[in-house]
Write an enzyme that holds these catalytic residues in place. Structure first.
Site, PDB file in Angstrom:
ATOM      1  N   SER A 177       0.805  -1.222   0.000  1.00  0.00           N
ATOM      2  CA  SER A 177       0.000   0.000   0.000  1.00  0.00           C
ATOM      3  C   SER A 177       0.839   1.273   0.000  1.00  0.00           C
ATOM      4  CB  SER A 177      -0.940   0.006   1.209  1.00  0.00           C
ATOM      5  OG  SER A 177      -0.211  -0.124   2.416  1.00  0.00           O
ATOM      6  N   ASP A 418      -1.095   5.950  12.198  1.00  0.00           N
ATOM      7  CA  ASP A 418      -0.498   5.473  10.952  1.00  0.00           C
ATOM      8  C   ASP A 418       0.796   6.259  10.731  1.00  0.00           C
ATOM      9  OD1 ASP A 418       0.301   4.740   8.465  1.00  0.00           O
ATOM     10  OD2 ASP A 418      -1.600   5.154   7.449  1.00  0.00           O
ATOM     11  N   HIS A 421       2.245   5.200   6.191  1.00  0.00           N
ATOM     12  CA  HIS A 421       1.839   5.908   4.976  1.00  0.00           C
ATOM     13  C   HIS A 421       2.082   7.401   5.145  1.00  0.00           C
ATOM     14  CE1 HIS A 421      -0.457   2.105   5.081  1.00  0.00           C
ATOM     15  NE2 HIS A 421      -0.146   2.090   3.794  1.00  0.00           N
TER      16      HIS A 421
END
Length: 774
Positions: A177, A418, A421
């Site tokens: 991702s 997170d 990312h």
């Protein structure tokens, strides 16, 4: 999207803070041409001169170091691959350059209040959970930094240029991702140039395809966990999150889609940081984090090394893939969890980058990057396939401030930070600056190629340009055919971006769209001319000279207008040289006046002649004289003490004439209506010999370890193929009526490519990534 598809955990890291601000200051850009092409250059600006844009001035502050300590640096280097320039502009691959090349991947982050090319409002495809301001992030400074390589500038991403480079191509991001995160950044950047069509999405939203119809460009992402085959272990009917990974078997989910691609950007790593069992040849050989008897712990680095080796070998061995396939390995993107792992209270709430001194280069992230670099170095390259590296690890280790943290809209992990990312817009956008500058276009030699049809025509017309000289306005003076305007130069290995006035003015330190220029100076003979673009504080000049060096017209039998000159090859013509000190760029060119009877001098003594046919006076020839003159000129510029240190001098190589059936005053014409192919051109001609003499002098001055900067604008090969681009009889010169002009070029026409090339070279030279006389 499933939980496992959208988030990868990475349970480590602790960091210390650092604050940094710096200053950007603009400068007046002065630009001078000794070229007949100045008219073409100026014509393009007048038609498309961009508008006003407010100048930003950054406040100046010193770096404050809040932590400094000695760190061990792993001796893992990328041999030659990361020593890149935006575009290869040397006219021959053999041109030597003793300057240390710029490594785009070594540098620091500096303040830049220009921010991103897009915003969370202007990008229609930005994923909700990467939109950090939308989900509560109040600080915005993380968007106001740019990556500054140590020895050069990194060009800002330009969607128009990128789309021109990849016209008709297919590019796929292959990986987890974070690979998708980069694709999303690229999609936002490109959407500022053209709105893409969303063409395909699978049921899990893991494989996506976008299409840019105006450029016939396809952008894809193939989401995979490991690049190699892996089966999730199920216990009592429940998925465990642990996998059996077959390190020697490539995952066909992406591998079978390789045929048809022009560019493949592969990356992976984050999914390896959990409990897994490792297989080769169908047999269990070890594990990661399993802590079981009789199962050796082989570790993350071992597994990643094996997986990338398998993936790269599969690409190299791919029989159905295109021979020119370029594969780029994007190195490891670090996470920045502090005070715990992703599911153990870890956070990433810093608001400024680290300095290089604050980064731990003995860390696992750096080791992992080293393994990936070696995998590229060791791969056996087959059938013309190319492998390069997009080495983002160092830059991103310095950006703990660029992650979502708790400010995200991920429905599966709302209570977790997170720190893997990256926010959009944000630091990840630099990956695509680097992609454009270092890899996609790295191998291209702009000056070798062919002319191909292009019905888009010129950016301007003979009606839309108010400054076009009548003698170059071929349509106005009766030329009926128009095909000479409908060709574009196509380098063999890439695309040449079309001239963009807005981009060019940005390169020369200007700021955006506005008014036409002001004609501020013309001497009595219209030989020296100055134009000024006030919105960009940009000055454009042309200094007309015959020989660049001193020349006196000979008087014969009381007549002073003989067109025969005594040329002093070692004395610089002060009429242009005295104006050099104020310039930032100088584009020099010359040759056509040498093609007549002239007498040559050095040290005040006659050493020979050109076309004199006299006893005891050796005919030394045009190439000799041109070589000597350019050598003197380049030496003078290099040694100029009054000149600016940053002066960039571009040598424009010889522009060929195309007289047939006679000379200019002997009935010669040039009435062809289409270009030559390379096979029709005599590359052993005087034109190419002259070009070689100029290149040789350029090479000699480039070998200097100290001095000014020099580049080459090698137009000769391209223009030898354009016998159709001259005015011929379609001009309006009062002094030579009835004769064909096969030296100068129609406007608009083939000469406009000189400024396409000029823009490309200046982008490389000035860090955003090369013209005639009579």
């Amino acid at each position: 999207m499933t939980k496992s598809a959208t988030f990868e955990n990475l349970p480590y890291y602790t960091r210390k803070t650092g604050i940094s601000n710096n200053a950007n200051t603009g400068k007046l850009v002065l630009f001078v041409f000794w070229v007949i092409g100045a008219t073409s250059f100026f014509t393009t600006f007048i038609r498309y001169s961009p508008s006003h844009f407010s100048n930003f001035k950054l406040r100046q502050q010193h770096y404050q170091k809040t932590a400094s300590y000695e760190l061990g640096l792993k001796n893992t280097t990328l041999k030659n691959l990361n020593q890149t320039t935006a575009i290869v502009t040397d006219p021959e691959k053999g041109i030597e350059n003793d300057e240390k090349p710029c490594d785009l991947f070594e540098g620091r982050w500096i303040p830049d209040l220009n921010g991103s090319l897009y915003t969370n409002w202007s990008c229609p495809t930005i994923p909700d959970w990467k939109d950090c301001p939308k989900h509560g992030r109040k600080d915005l400074d993380y968007m106001n930094w740019r990556w500054k390589p140590n020895r050069c500038e990194l060009p800002r991403f330009n969607p128009e240029i990128f789309l021109s480079i990849v016209r008709g191509k297919k590019l796929a991001f292959i990986g987890d991702s974070v690979a998708r995160n980069q694709m999303e950044s690229l999609l936002c950047l490109l959407s500022q140039g053209e709105t893409p069509r969303d063409m395909y999405k699978d049921s899990d939203d893991r494989f996506r395809t976008f299409y840019f119809p105006s450029h016939d460009f396809t952008l894809m992402v193939y989401w995979v966990r490991f690049l190699v085959v892996a089966e999730e272990i199920v216990v009592n009917g429940s998925a465990t999150g642990a996998f059996n990974i077959h390190l020697d078997k490539v995952d066909n989910n992406w591998d079978q889609r390789l045929p048809g691609l022009d560019y493949a950007i592969i990356s992976d790593a984050h999914w390896f940081f959990r409990k897994h069992y490792l297989y080769e040849g169908g047999k269990l050989i070890g594990c990661i984090y399993c802590d079981e008897p009789n199962v050796p712990e082989l570790g993350v680095l071992f597994a990643i090394n094996k997986a990338f080796g398998t993936a790269l070998k599969s690409i190299s061995d791919c029989n159905g893939c295109r021979k020119g396939l370029l594969t780029l390995l994007r190195t490891f993107s670090p996470a920045h969890f502090e005070n715990g792992s992703w599911n153990g209270g870890g956070t990433c709430n810093r608001i400024s980058p680290y300095t290089e001194e604050q980064v731990n280069f003995a860390s696992m992230e750096w080791e992992l990057r080293g393994i990936q670099v070696k995998a590229v170095e060791n791969i056996e390259k087959k059938e013309g396939k190319r492998f390069e590296i997009l080495d983002i690890t160092r830059a991103m280790m310095m950006r703990p401030d660029g992650h979502q943290g708790l400010m995200k809209g991920n429905q599966y992990l709302k209570e977790y930070s997170d720190c893997v990312h990256w926010c959009l817009p944000g630091p990840i956008d630099v990956w695509n600056d680097l992609l454009m500058a270092s890899d996609v276009e790295k191998k291209c030699v702009l000056f070798k190629g062919r002319w191909i049809p292009d019905l888009n025509g010129s950016l301007y017309t003979n009606w839309s340009c108010p400054t076009m000289l009548g003698s170059k306005n071929c349509r106005k003076h009766g030329r009926k055919d128009v095909d000479y305007m409908n060709w574009r130069w196509k380098p063999n290995e890439c695309e040449l971006p079309r001239f963009n006035p807005e981009t060019f003015l940005s390169v020369v330190r200007g700021k955006k769209l506005g008014e036409t220029s002001k004609d501020v100076y013309k001497d009595s003979e219209d030989g020296f001319r100055t134009f000024y673009f006030p919105s960009h504080d940009f000055t454009l000049m042309v200094y007309w000279v015959r020989f660049l060096v001193v020349a006196e017209e000979k008087g014969i039998n009381g007549t002073t207008k003989t067109d025969v000159f005594d040329i002093h090859l070692d004395k610089i013509d002060i009429s242009w040289a005295q104006r050099l000190r104020d310039l930032d760029y100088a584009v020099i060119s010359d040759a056509h006046w040498f093609f007549r009877k002239n007498y040559l001098y050095e040290g005040g003594r006659q050493i020979g002649c050109i076309y004199c046919n006299e006893p005891n006076v050796p005919d030394l020839g045009v190439p000799f004289a041109v070589g000597k003159a350019f050598g003197s000129v380049l030496e003078y510029i290099n040694d100029c003490k009054e000149c600016k240190k940053g002066l960039v001098t571009l040598l424009r190589t010889f522009s060929p004439a195309h007289f047939e059936h006679g000379s200019w005053n002997g009935g010669g014409t040039c009435n062809r209506t289409s270009p030559y192919t390379e096979e029709q051109v005599n590359l052993a001609s005087t034109e190419m010999e002259l070009r070689s003499v100029q290149v040789k002098e350029f090479e000699k001055i480039k070998k200097r370890k100290e001095g000014k900067r020099f580049e080459i604008l090698d137009i000769t090969r391209a223009m030898i193929m354009r016998p159709d681009g001259h005015p011929d009889l379609h001009w309006d010169n009062q002094y030579t009526k009835g004769h064909s002009d096969c030296v100068h070029w129609c406007l608009p026409g083939p000469i406009d490519v000189w400024n396409d090339l000029l823009m490309a070279v200046l982008q490389k030279e000035d860090g955003h990534s090369t013209h005639s006389s009579s």
